[in-house]
Design an enzyme around this catalytic site. Structure first.
Site, mmCIF file in Angstrom:
data_model
loop_
_atom_site.group_PDB
_atom_site.id
_atom_site.type_symbol
_atom_site.label_atom_id
_atom_site.label_comp_id
_atom_site.label_asym_id
_atom_site.label_seq_id
_atom_site.Cartn_x
_atom_site.Cartn_y
_atom_site.Cartn_z
ATOM 1 N N GLU A 131 -2.680 10.871 -11.294
ATOM 2 C CA GLU A 131 -2.511 10.843 -12.742
ATOM 3 C C GLU A 131 -3.349 9.722 -13.324
ATOM 4 O OE1 GLU A 131 1.100 10.728 -16.020
ATOM 5 O OE2 GLU A 131 1.416 9.741 -14.095
ATOM 6 N N HIS A 190 2.796 12.023 -7.365
ATOM 7 C CA HIS A 190 1.400 11.692 -7.640
ATOM 8 C C HIS A 190 1.193 10.191 -7.540
ATOM 9 C CE1 HIS A 190 3.469 11.388 -11.591
ATOM 10 N NE2 HIS A 190 2.718 10.311 -11.715
ATOM 11 N N GLU A 248 -3.699 3.477 1.791
ATOM 12 C CA GLU A 248 -4.028 3.612 3.205
ATOM 13 C C GLU A 248 -4.246 5.096 3.458
ATOM 14 O OE1 GLU A 248 -1.657 3.703 7.422
ATOM 15 O OE2 GLU A 248 -1.027 2.201 5.967
ATOM 16 N N HIS A 308 0.821 -1.198 0.000
ATOM 17 C CA HIS A 308 0.000 0.000 0.000
ATOM 18 C C HIS A 308 0.860 1.255 0.000
ATOM 19 C CE1 HIS A 308 0.461 -0.680 4.444
ATOM 20 N NE2 HIS A 308 0.672 0.625 4.418
#
Length: 130
Positions: free
Chosen positions: A122, A74, A56, A5
């Site tokens: 993005e 990003h 998360e 994550h």
């Protein structure tokens, strides 16, 4: 090894959950309050954590906002049609900060949206990566 994550700190968890689930179409996978630490963790994604990398979202109860700093870039999501994704994101109340089109100095079709805390996401159109 695999990526499990990416963690983002968010100022308003309900607002962020609405963005990632209702605007970007992710699922809330799990959410847990930690009263002694005064924080909540929520995990969102497009598939189960056992198979997919997820986000998360960390909400520290006593911190209403964060400064993004200049190191963060990003998140990136693949989509079949970046322009159609932008239109749908706008329809759902999301903020498109760069409409779909070829990336500078390349042919990959990209777009950018912004989450409620200012994080950039993005959108990369499938089969256009060069």
């Amino acid at each position: 090894m695999r990526i499990l994550h990416t963690m983002l700190r968010v100022g308003d968890l309900d607002r962020s959950l609405a963005f990632y689930t209702q605007v970007l179409g992710m699922q809330l996978l799990r959410r847990q309050d930690y009263p002694e630490g005064r924080f909540t963790l929520a995990f969102v994604g497009y598939g189960p954590e056992s198979e997919e990398a997820v986000l998360e979202l960390t909400h520290n109860w006593d911190t209403p906002a964060y400064e993004l700093g200049n190191a963060y870039g990003h998140l990136a999501l693949e989509t079949p049609d970046a322009a159609a994704a932008c239109a749908e994101i706008k329809r759902r109340g999301g903020k498109v900060v760069r409409e779909a089109g070829p990336m500078k100095h390349g042919t990959t079709i990209i777009a950018f949206v912004e989450d409620p805390d200012g994080y950039k996401v993005e959108l990369i159109q499938e089969n256009s990566m060069a």
